[in-house]
Every structure is written in structure tokens, then in C-alpha cells.
Scaffold this active site. Sequence first.
Site, mmCIF file in Angstrom:
data_model
loop_
_atom_site.group_PDB
_atom_site.id
_atom_site.type_symbol
_atom_site.label_atom_id
_atom_site.label_comp_id
_atom_site.label_asym_id
_atom_site.label_seq_id
_atom_site.Cartn_x
_atom_site.Cartn_y
_atom_site.Cartn_z
ATOM 1 N N ALA A 201 0.845 -1.191 0.000
ATOM 2 C CA ALA A 201 0.000 0.000 0.000
ATOM 3 C C ALA A 201 0.885 1.246 0.000
ATOM 4 O O ALA A 201 2.077 1.183 0.317
ATOM 5 C CB ALA A 201 -0.909 -0.006 1.221
ATOM 6 N N GLY B 280 -0.411 -5.121 0.560
ATOM 7 C CA GLY B 280 -1.575 -5.018 -0.311
ATOM 8 C C GLY B 280 -1.361 -5.673 -1.660
ATOM 9 O O GLY B 280 -2.309 -6.144 -2.287
ATOM 10 N N GLU C 38 -2.118 -9.258 -1.136
ATOM 11 C CA GLU C 38 -3.572 -9.369 -0.976
ATOM 12 C C GLU C 38 -4.292 -9.207 -2.309
ATOM 13 O O GLU C 38 -5.266 -9.914 -2.591
ATOM 14 C CB GLU C 38 -4.060 -8.322 0.033
ATOM 15 C CG GLU C 38 -3.606 -8.624 1.449
ATOM 16 C CD GLU C 38 -3.853 -7.480 2.418
ATOM 17 O OE1 GLU C 38 -4.322 -7.733 3.525
ATOM 18 O OE2 GLU C 38 -3.559 -6.319 2.054
ATOM 19 N N GLU D 103 3.233 -6.015 7.069
ATOM 20 C CA GLU D 103 2.616 -4.887 7.778
ATOM 21 C C GLU D 103 3.031 -4.818 9.246
ATOM 22 O O GLU D 103 3.109 -3.732 9.830
ATOM 23 C CB GLU D 103 1.083 -4.985 7.683
ATOM 24 C CG GLU D 103 0.518 -4.765 6.290
ATOM 25 C CD GLU D 103 0.391 -6.038 5.478
ATOM 26 O OE1 GLU D 103 -0.350 -6.024 4.488
ATOM 27 O OE2 GLU D 103 1.042 -7.054 5.831
#
Length: 259
Positions: free
Chosen positions: A67, A110, A113, A133
Site C-alpha cells: 500500500a 496489499g 492481498e 505490515e
Amino acid sequence: MAFKFIKVNPQIEKHIALIELNRPKELNALNRQLMLEIRDALRELDEDETVRVVVLTGGTKVFAAGADIKQMANAGAIDMLNIDQFSTWDQIKKTRKPILAAVSGFALGGGCELAMTCDMIVASETARFGQPEIKIGTMPGAGGTQRLTRAIGKVRAMEMVLTGKFISADEALRFGLINRIVPAELLLSETLKLAGEIAKLSPVAVKLAKESVNNAFNSTLDEGLVFERKNFYLTFASEDQKEGMVAFVEKRMPDFKGK
């Protein structure tokens, strides 16, 4: 529709669309605008009757390094709640056509994901997957603790999520996270080849089959069997089913129309 952070080719090959992440300087970090563009592109492609399969890639160097932390570093809990950034991910899940991820280089946070939200993952030998993370004081929020656990099992997912450890393409294949490994220079062509195998088949049956497989993760075995059976019966309302079976009997290739 014009896009800033992605490139879209609705017919890179017959019935196959390509979405390519396009933030190379940021290693394809997933900011809100990029995710909105993916959402909008998938909506368009899902409604396009000429498209049967979608391939999502970041290119040959990196899939997505995570992200965009700059957008979140100073945000509070209510800011994140109001932004509701994860609602844009729901469109990926809602897309009825198969989505294949072509992953090279880092697929982290992300990015990992995003790849897992797709229906299949083809990876190059340079691919690295991870949910790091925890190293910046937070945890996965777009399905990392859920999809990763379902894909590779509790203890391996725990190790990745709680330590931030990356795994190689070889490990990802062995753990069941990805479908196959190909040379980096052949990543797109091999992914398109797999997409082409699907695109030749009945779009009606493919959509119903995808829906049934996904339902297996959200139901008991008995509930899943009932759901599968209903979708199986539904294929017999399609012209594609008639064409497919007649072609088999006549020993010829079927010509599926998606009806």
C-alpha cells in the site's frame, strides 16, 4: 475511460483483457486512486460481452510493493473508517469473470492481498510474496490474514503475518499459493496462454463454476453441494451446454457464444 495509474487493453488477445498497474517509480504502490481505477476497469470489463477473462499484472519487474504508506502514515482510525478504502476491493470479489494475476518481483502487503483476490496466480521465478505490515506497527487489512490462511494453512500464515517474512516463488508453489512458476520473460505470454484455455470455454459455465468454487470458502460442505447442484442445473438452461454436448457427440470443437 481514461486511467492514470493503470493501463487497460480490453482485447490483448481474443476474449482476454489486460490490466497493468502503472506506478513504476512507486513500485506500483497501491494508493486509493489506483484501486478506484482497478474497480472501475473491472466494472467495465465485466459488462463487456467480448471479454471472457481478465489478466492483472504489474509488469516484469514488480507486481505491487504494498500500500502507499504516505497516504496512511498520519491517518487516524476515524479517517481510515471514513475513507473506507477496502470497499474498492469488493469489486474484484464481485467480478464474475475469471481474473488471473501475473506476478513478477515483489507482491507485498496489499500487493500480496491483491494477487490473492484474483482467481489464479502465475508467478515468475523472481516473485516474492509477503505480508510485512507487522514491521510498521499494523497488520493486513485487505484479506491477508484470511485468504493467506486459507491458501497455505494456519502455521505458515502465522509465521508470515507475525514476522513479516517473505516467501519465494518456489515456496509459494509448494505451499499452494500460486498455480505455476514461469521464466520472467515468459510471464505474460504464459499467463495469456492459461487465460486462453479458459476463454475458449463456455462463458456461462465458467462464471457459474467460479461462483461455486468461491462459495466453498463461505459455506459448509452440505451447503456448498446444494449451491453447486443448483448452478449445475442452471447450465442446462444455456445454449452453450447444448452446443458443448452436441459437439462432443459429433466429435467436433464447440463454438461457445456465452448464451
